[in-house]
Design a protein around this motif. Structure first.
Motif, mmCIF file in Angstrom:
data_model
loop_
_atom_site.group_PDB
_atom_site.id
_atom_site.type_symbol
_atom_site.label_atom_id
_atom_site.label_comp_id
_atom_site.label_asym_id
_atom_site.label_seq_id
_atom_site.Cartn_x
_atom_site.Cartn_y
_atom_site.Cartn_z
ATOM 1 N N TYR A 142 -19.819 -61.576 54.010
ATOM 2 C CA TYR A 142 -19.695 -61.093 52.637
ATOM 3 C C TYR A 142 -19.635 -59.576 52.593
ATOM 4 C CZ TYR A 142 -20.763 -65.921 51.889
ATOM 5 O OH TYR A 142 -20.730 -67.290 51.940
ATOM 6 N N TRP A 143 -20.392 -58.932 53.469
ATOM 7 C CA TRP A 143 -20.358 -57.473 53.515
ATOM 8 C C TRP A 143 -18.962 -56.992 53.937
ATOM 9 C CZ3 TRP A 143 -19.491 -54.120 57.650
ATOM 10 C CH2 TRP A 143 -19.704 -52.769 57.376
ATOM 11 N N LEU A 144 -18.401 -57.578 54.980
ATOM 12 C CA LEU A 144 -17.086 -57.169 55.458
ATOM 13 C C LEU A 144 -16.024 -57.375 54.382
ATOM 14 C CD1 LEU A 144 -15.786 -57.204 58.926
ATOM 15 C CD2 LEU A 144 -14.283 -58.212 57.257
ATOM 16 N N ARG A 145 -16.099 -58.493 53.673
ATOM 17 C CA ARG A 145 -15.150 -58.726 52.579
ATOM 18 C C ARG A 145 -15.304 -57.668 51.491
ATOM 19 N NH1 ARG A 145 -16.233 -63.130 49.779
ATOM 20 N NH2 ARG A 145 -14.432 -62.764 48.509
ATOM 21 N N ALA A 146 -16.549 -57.295 51.197
ATOM 22 C CA ALA A 146 -16.781 -56.279 50.165
ATOM 23 C C ALA A 146 -16.189 -54.931 50.562
ATOM 24 C CB ALA A 146 -18.278 -56.143 49.894
ATOM 25 N N ILE A 147 -16.129 -54.668 51.850
ATOM 26 C CA ILE A 147 -15.579 -53.396 52.328
ATOM 27 C C ILE A 147 -14.054 -53.443 52.415
ATOM 28 C CG2 ILE A 147 -15.543 -51.740 54.254
ATOM 29 C CD1 ILE A 147 -18.265 -51.934 52.767
ATOM 30 N N THR A 148 -13.505 -54.522 52.922
ATOM 31 C CA THR A 148 -12.067 -54.552 53.239
ATOM 32 C C THR A 148 -11.181 -55.189 52.175
ATOM 33 O OG1 THR A 148 -12.307 -56.621 54.478
ATOM 34 C CG2 THR A 148 -12.515 -54.548 55.720
ATOM 35 N N THR A 149 -11.748 -55.930 51.250
ATOM 36 C CA THR A 149 -10.939 -56.517 50.179
ATOM 37 C C THR A 149 -11.059 -55.592 48.976
ATOM 38 O OG1 THR A 149 -11.454 -58.705 51.040
ATOM 39 C CG2 THR A 149 -10.473 -58.618 48.858
ATOM 40 N N THR A 150 -10.097 -54.703 48.835
ATOM 41 C CA THR A 150 -10.189 -53.608 47.875
ATOM 42 C C THR A 150 -9.703 -54.014 46.481
ATOM 43 O OG1 THR A 150 -7.977 -52.791 48.378
ATOM 44 C CG2 THR A 150 -9.789 -51.980 49.764
ATOM 45 N N PRO A 151 -10.168 -53.294 45.451
ATOM 46 C CA PRO A 151 -9.700 -53.591 44.091
ATOM 47 C C PRO A 151 -8.181 -53.548 43.947
ATOM 48 C CG PRO A 151 -11.613 -52.160 44.008
ATOM 49 C CD PRO A 151 -11.216 -52.284 45.468
ATOM 50 N N ALA A 152 -7.530 -52.576 44.582
ATOM 51 C CA ALA A 152 -6.067 -52.495 44.475
ATOM 52 C C ALA A 152 -5.413 -53.729 45.084
ATOM 53 C CB ALA A 152 -5.555 -51.231 45.156
ATOM 54 N N GLN A 153 -5.918 -54.169 46.213
ATOM 55 C CA GLN A 153 -5.372 -55.351 46.877
ATOM 56 C C GLN A 153 -5.617 -56.607 46.024
ATOM 57 O OE1 GLN A 153 -7.200 -56.068 50.655
ATOM 58 N NE2 GLN A 153 -5.887 -57.787 51.144
ATOM 59 N N LEU A 154 -6.841 -56.735 45.500
ATOM 60 C CA LEU A 154 -7.164 -57.897 44.667
ATOM 61 C C LEU A 154 -6.276 -57.950 43.429
ATOM 62 C CD1 LEU A 154 -11.063 -57.841 44.773
ATOM 63 C CD2 LEU A 154 -9.556 -59.538 45.813
ATOM 64 N N SER A 155 -6.093 -56.806 42.807
ATOM 65 C CA SER A 155 -5.268 -56.755 41.594
ATOM 66 C C SER A 155 -3.841 -57.197 41.877
ATOM 67 C CB SER A 155 -5.251 -55.331 41.026
ATOM 68 O OG SER A 155 -6.546 -54.922 40.712
ATOM 69 N N PHE A 156 -3.294 -56.691 42.956
ATOM 70 C CA PHE A 156 -1.920 -57.028 43.318
ATOM 71 C C PHE A 156 -1.771 -58.511 43.635
ATOM 72 C CE2 PHE A 156 1.284 -57.593 46.672
ATOM 73 C CZ PHE A 156 2.410 -57.205 45.987
ATOM 74 N N GLN A 157 -2.708 -59.048 44.425
ATOM 75 C CA GLN A 157 -2.603 -60.432 44.877
ATOM 76 C C GLN A 157 -2.889 -61.453 43.782
ATOM 77 O OE1 GLN A 157 -5.342 -60.435 48.180
ATOM 78 N NE2 GLN A 157 -3.753 -59.872 49.641
ATOM 79 N N SER A 158 -3.635 -61.065 42.767
ATOM 80 C CA SER A 158 -4.089 -62.063 41.797
ATOM 81 C C SER A 158 -3.623 -61.803 40.366
ATOM 82 C CB SER A 158 -5.612 -62.137 41.843
ATOM 83 O OG SER A 158 -6.033 -62.565 43.114
ATOM 84 N N ALA A 159 -2.670 -60.919 40.178
ATOM 85 C CA ALA A 159 -2.229 -60.583 38.823
ATOM 86 C C ALA A 159 -1.728 -61.804 38.055
ATOM 87 C CB ALA A 159 -1.148 -59.508 38.878
#
Length: 169
Positions: free
Chosen positions: A113-130
């Protein structure tokens, strides 16, 4: 519809997260980590899984935990994440894997969970899940009675949380 976020933006967001989110199991922030605790964590995992062809995990303690230009972590956290998943998921699936205790499995899964919190960024999440978020917002705006059920991966839930500024327990 949208341009994928650049590697430099994802890297910067990961670096920002790394500077703010402490590593699990009492290790602390990467910039001020408790190296003794970090080595103890690596040794504890080593005691559970044994020593492989790459050598002792404690050798990885000397590699700084940083974010590279592509937004990926360097150092031992990626190894901790992989084996923590194996420990918990194998147990949950009834697959004999190690003699790790439940306390160890739960303590080590925090690295995933820590690694995901570091490497899964808001910009990436926004793009992938719009599109997913747009669908949820459309369903919420429809006053007609009914039920909409969404099935999602934890990354999709992260995106909903980030984009809608909501959280849950």
């Amino acid at each position: 519809l949208c341009e994928e976020p650049s590697k430099s933006l994802r890297s910067k967001e990961s670096q920002d997260a790394l500077s703010q989110i402490p590593m699990p199991m009492g290790v602390g922030l990467a910039s001020k980590m408790n190296l003794t605790k970090y080595e103890e964590v690596l040794k504890e995992l080593q005691d559970i899984i044994g020593i492989g062809a790459a050598g002792p995990l404690t050798d990885l303690a000397s590699i700084p935990v940083t974010v590279d230009d592509s937004g990926m972590l360097t150092g031992a956290p990626a190894v901790l994440k992989v084996f923590s998943q194996n420990l918990l998921y194998a147990f949950a699936s009834g697959i004999p894997y190690t003699n790790a205790s439940m306390e160890q499995r739960y303590a080590f899964i925090a690295w995933q969970y820590w690694l995901r919190a570091i490497t899964t960024t808001p910009a990436q999440l926004s793009f992938q899940s719009a599109c997913h978020v747009a669908s949820v917002l459309e369903a919420l705006s429809d006053p007609a009675p009914g039920l909409d059920i969404y099935v999602a991966h934890d990354g999709n839930l992260d995106a909903l949380s980030s984009l809608l500024d909501i959280s849950w327990k």
